[in-house]
Design a protein around this motif. Structure first.
Motif, PDB file in Angstrom:
ATOM      1  N   VAL A 710      58.819 -25.432 -33.620  1.00 60.67           N
ATOM      2  CA  VAL A 710      58.380 -25.181 -32.122  1.00 60.67           C
ATOM      3  C   VAL A 710      59.460 -24.755 -31.408  1.00 60.67           C
ATOM      4  CG1 VAL A 710      58.282 -27.019 -30.127  1.00 60.67           C
ATOM      5  CG2 VAL A 710      56.902 -27.570 -32.431  1.00 60.67           C
ATOM      6  N   CYS A 732      51.997 -22.643 -33.327  1.00 58.86           N
ATOM      7  CA  CYS A 732      53.087 -23.035 -34.473  1.00 58.86           C
ATOM      8  C   CYS A 732      52.206 -23.578 -35.826  1.00 58.86           C
ATOM      9  CB  CYS A 732      53.170 -24.689 -33.712  1.00 58.86           C
ATOM     10  SG  CYS A 732      54.237 -24.416 -32.525  1.00 58.86           S
ATOM     11  N   PHE A 756      54.109 -31.093 -34.773  1.00 55.90           N
ATOM     12  CA  PHE A 756      54.608 -30.218 -33.887  1.00 55.90           C
ATOM     13  C   PHE A 756      54.018 -30.842 -32.416  1.00 55.90           C
ATOM     14  CE2 PHE A 756      52.966 -26.566 -37.092  1.00 55.90           C
ATOM     15  CZ  PHE A 756      54.199 -26.719 -37.443  1.00 55.90           C
TER      16      PHE A 756
END
Length: 817
Positions: A710, A732, A756
């Motif tokens: 991230v 991601c 994430f």
């Protein structure tokens, strides 16, 4: 016929005996009327109440009560009477079975022909019961608004109130015979819609949104019809019988019942709200069966509307499930109905159950709590609708879950399959595979009133709503005061939810599968022999025993034969793979099953987080070369605590300090002497490795790696660009898979939309998401630099985790694990 068994609180009214008695007869057939008539004629009421006054029979019907009772000038004793029909007794328990349906009648509500047959052949299958008697004057005093309307010439509200009181009294009397597990609400919609306070609220809503009051009333009535659980004892019995064999073949339920006696005692005074962890669709079945076996009344289970499909929806609703919309939007009527229904259930002391994480965990550990339903509960407490509510943290932990494959698919971007008949059939088929133990543990109950007050909630009754257009002055000061109170209330509810989560974690046991996957996930791309796995686990088992942590049957892991059984079962579940072609079998995580393995590990990972933080803090302090290593180590521990605050439930700073200190003393009993000298000690790393294990790489690496993905994607973004959460998470996942192939990430378990998502919340908390003006080059440069620093910090922590892994005995070349 069974001798009368009525409400145990039924007693003689007073020294002054009433001059007359009114028997409110709840009879649905001539047979029931004859039974009640014979019982009354034999002096039944006089025997039970001690009142020998003449008895008048009256139907338990609002019209009859309005015409013949509500307007009486004397003060008769009102006694509700009913015939209770019972299923046949089997093994000491009276519970309906599918075999009873062969008679084409409900044994609890038999038709007339069946009633006559039961009276002749099975006199033990029915009883005449009475509810708690009350003087007519007491009924008027308990319903002052209805009594006031009666004085003005309107008898219907008082009559309805008397009927509701009689029904409730009879239900309580029934439960003294059939048990608390059959406690179900009656006349809910009617009672709520008769509430003067609720009607006034609907009128205010109608005024504020500019709608006709009758239309708002109709909408509220429709919402109640959608919400209110129509519990059925018949359906509850049959559903339990249908599902129990399915689950009995899958799990062996292990319940710590030591706290249930105390909970039952609390339940006599307060409603209980069970707040379980949510790992599976079957959580409600498992918990419901445990409570039913221990004679708790059925919970009202708050469920999502996604499970309202046929046939599960109608069945679930009749067993106590309340289907609630996931989003209310701006529907003020629906919000008011939900809040009133919650307050009603709590005030009537019906128990509730909901999964406060907002959905099943995808990672195996607790998710951050949702506050919506807790807000409704807090509102009922603040308004004094209920004296108090006891919140019960519940941990439900599975050794194995047959639905993990679908959960893992969702974490890497897969679409969640909708619930329906196909889903139900697949679910039942999956339950044919044995999955070991499921552990049900009850945490220390929390008083909602006490804990809200302790967290700063003023517990002020809601301010009377006044349309803004009617306020001529002081509007700003009122709004400011309301905002301050609302903020105090919001924080108090959040802290209460945090306490519930801590309570769940505190009783969550460490399972055999949690430990085995913890071990295997910590050896990168290596397989271990049975002896190596056993040797690796031995010091961890010692650590667990020294701390006295709750656990399942983990002592079995000390024996190679039992350990082999656990590994083989994980192999059958396709979580562990076994290679048998060499000198002896070797075990490793199945390719593509790292997320499933991490799920099992994460159910217990919270017990090892402080140890992992300690390891990284010591390594950071030793590497820093600072003159005050001790202070640097503490500073690093607090920085790591802040970095992980969206993943784990940490206590306040003082308690966290005490917990870390206890961890240090397990490694170095002379720690307190060293702290006085502001030194870690030259041999501190030796003491770490001498403990026989390292935890940082096993516990924290997946979370830090996900945060790194991230952070790097943020650093690569234009600081002026708005971030779309859904698109960013998909990016991601894609980039995370690439980084995994490049071996920049350690394991596939780091590539998870759940991880994430938490990392994105952390970045937002650090002020790294909100875009800056594209016209301000300085602001853009500053945000970009802070994003890069965040990524650099995570790379540094990742390198330290690698260092910790290298110190672990299981990763030192030439040494047996």
């Amino acid at each position: 016929m069974i001798e009368h068994r009525g409400d145990p609180s039924t007693t003689t009214r007073s020294a002054t005996e009433p001059r007359s008695v009114v028997a409110l007869v709840d009879a649905a057939s001539g047979v029931e009327r004859d039974l009640i008539g014979s019982w009354l004629g034999a002096g039944g009421i006089a025997r039970e109440t001690g009142v020998g006054a003449p008895v008048t029979q009256l139907d338990l019907d609002p019209r009859a009560v309005a015409e013949r009772l509500a307007g009486r000038r004397d003060d008769p004793l009102v006694v509700p009477v009913r015939v209770l029909w019972l299923p046949p007794e089997r093994d000491g328990v009276r519970r309906l079975t599918f075999a009873d349906l062969a008679m084409l009648t409900n044994p609890r509500k038999p038709h007339r022909l069946a009633q006559r047959r039961l009276v002749r052949r099975h006199p033990d299958r029915h009883a005449v019961i009475i509810g708690q008697p009350a003087l007519l004057s007491e009924l008027r005093a308990n319903n002052p608004e209805a009594a006031a309307l009666h004085a003005a010439g309107t008898t219907e509200p008082l009559a309805r109130a008397v009927v509701r009181a009689a029904v409730v009294a009879l239900e309580r009397a029934e439960r003294t015979v059939i048990g608390d597990r059959y406690k179900v609400p009656r006349l809910v919609t009617e009672e709520i819609l008769d509430s003067p306070d609720f009607l006034r609220r609907l009128e205010y809503i109608a005024d504020s949104i500019g709608e006709d009051p009758q239309e708002v009333y109709r909408r509220a009535e429709k919402c109640l019809g959608e919400l209110v659980a129509a519990q059925s004892r018949l359906v509850s019995d049959l559903f339990t019988q249908a599902m129990r064999p399915v689950h009995a073949s899958t799990w062996k339920v292990d319940t710590d019942e030591s706290g249930l006696v105390a909970l039952r005692a609390l339940n006599r005074r307060y409603p209980l709200v069970f707040l379980p962890s949510h790992r599976s669709y079957v959580d409600a079945f498992v918990l419901g069966d445990v409570l039913a076996r221990n004679d708790f009344p059925p919970n009202h289970v708050i469920g999502g509307a996604n499970l309202r499909f046929w046939p599960m929806g109608p069945i679930a609703r009749r067993t106590g499930t309340v289907f609630i919309r996931r989003s209310f939007g701006d529907d003020e009527v629906y919000k008011a109905v939900v809040e009133e229904y919650f307050a009603y259930l709590l005030a009537k002391r019906f128990n509730l159950e909901w999964y406060f994480e907002g959905g099943r965990t995808r990672t195996g550990k607790l998710r951050p709590p949702r506050y919506g339903l807790l807000n409704y509960l807090a509102s009922a407490v603040r308004a004094d609708r209920v004296d108090d509510v006891m919140l019960v943290p519940v941990s439900i932990t599975y050794e194995r879950l047959n639905e993990l494959g679908a959960i893992a698919t969702e974490q890497v971007g897969g679409t969640k399959k909708p619930e329906g008949l196909t889903w139900l059939a697949r679910y039942i088929r999956n339950q044919q595979h044995s999955a070991g133990h499921v552990y049900v543990r009850f945490g220390e109950p929390l008083s909602a009133r006490d804990r809200l007050a302790a967290h700063g909630d003023p517990l002020a009754a809601p301010r009377v709503s006044i349309p803004l257009h009617s306020i001529d002055s002081g509007r700003d000061s009122v709004a400011e005061e309301d905002a301050e109170i609302a903020e105090l209330e919001r924080k108090a509810v959040q802290r209460l939810a945090f306490e519930v989560a801590v309570g769940i974690n505190a009783v969550t046991p460490i399972t055999v599968n949690a430990l085995v996957t913890l071990a295997l996930l910590g050896v990168h791309e290596r397989a271990l022999t049975l002896g190596e796995v056993r040797a690796l686990l031995a010091p961890v088992l010692g650590y667990i025993a020294e701390r006295g942590l709750p656990s399942g049957e983990i002592d079995a892991l000390r024996d190679e034969q039992n350990l082999a059984v656990v590994l083989e079962q994980l192999s059958v579940a396709k979580v562990v793979t076994v290679y048998r072609g060499g000198l002896e079998p070797v075990y490793s995580i199945e390719s593509g099953a790292h997320l499933e393995a991490a799920f099992y590990r994460n159910s217990a990972v919270h017990w090892f987080v402080n140890r992992a933080i300690l390891e990284l803090s010591i390594l950071a302090a030793v590497d820093a070369g600072e003159p005050d290593q001790l202070q640097f180590g503490w500073d690093e521990a607090f920085r790591l605590r802040d970095l992980l605050k969206f993943e784990f439930f940490f206590p306040d700073r003082a308690e966290f300090t005490a917990q870390i200190t206890r961890e240090v003393l397990l490694i170095d009993p002379e720690w307190n002497t060293r702290t006085r000298k502001n030194t870690l000690g030259a041999d501190v790393l030796g003491k770490l490795t001498a403990s026989g294990f390292m935890m940082a790489h096993r516990v924290l690496r997946s979370f830090v790696d996900a945060q790194l993905v991230v952070a790097e994607r943020l650093a690569a973004r234009d600081a002026a660009e708005e971030i779309d959460r859904k698109e960013f998470l998909a990016e991601c996942v894609s980039v995370g898979k690439q980084m995994l192939l490049q071996q920049r990430l350690h394991s596939p378990e780091s590539v998870s939309t759940e991880l994430f998502g938490s990392a994105l919340k952390l970045a937002d908390n650090y002020g790294l998401l909100a875009p800056v003006s594209s016209e301000s080059a300085k602001d853009r440069s500053e945000l970009t630099e802070r994003r890069r620093e965040f990524a650099a910090r995570l790379r540094s922590i990742g390198a330290r985790i690698t260092q910790a892994a290298a110190l672990d005995p299981s990763n030192i070349p030439g040494r047996e694990a």
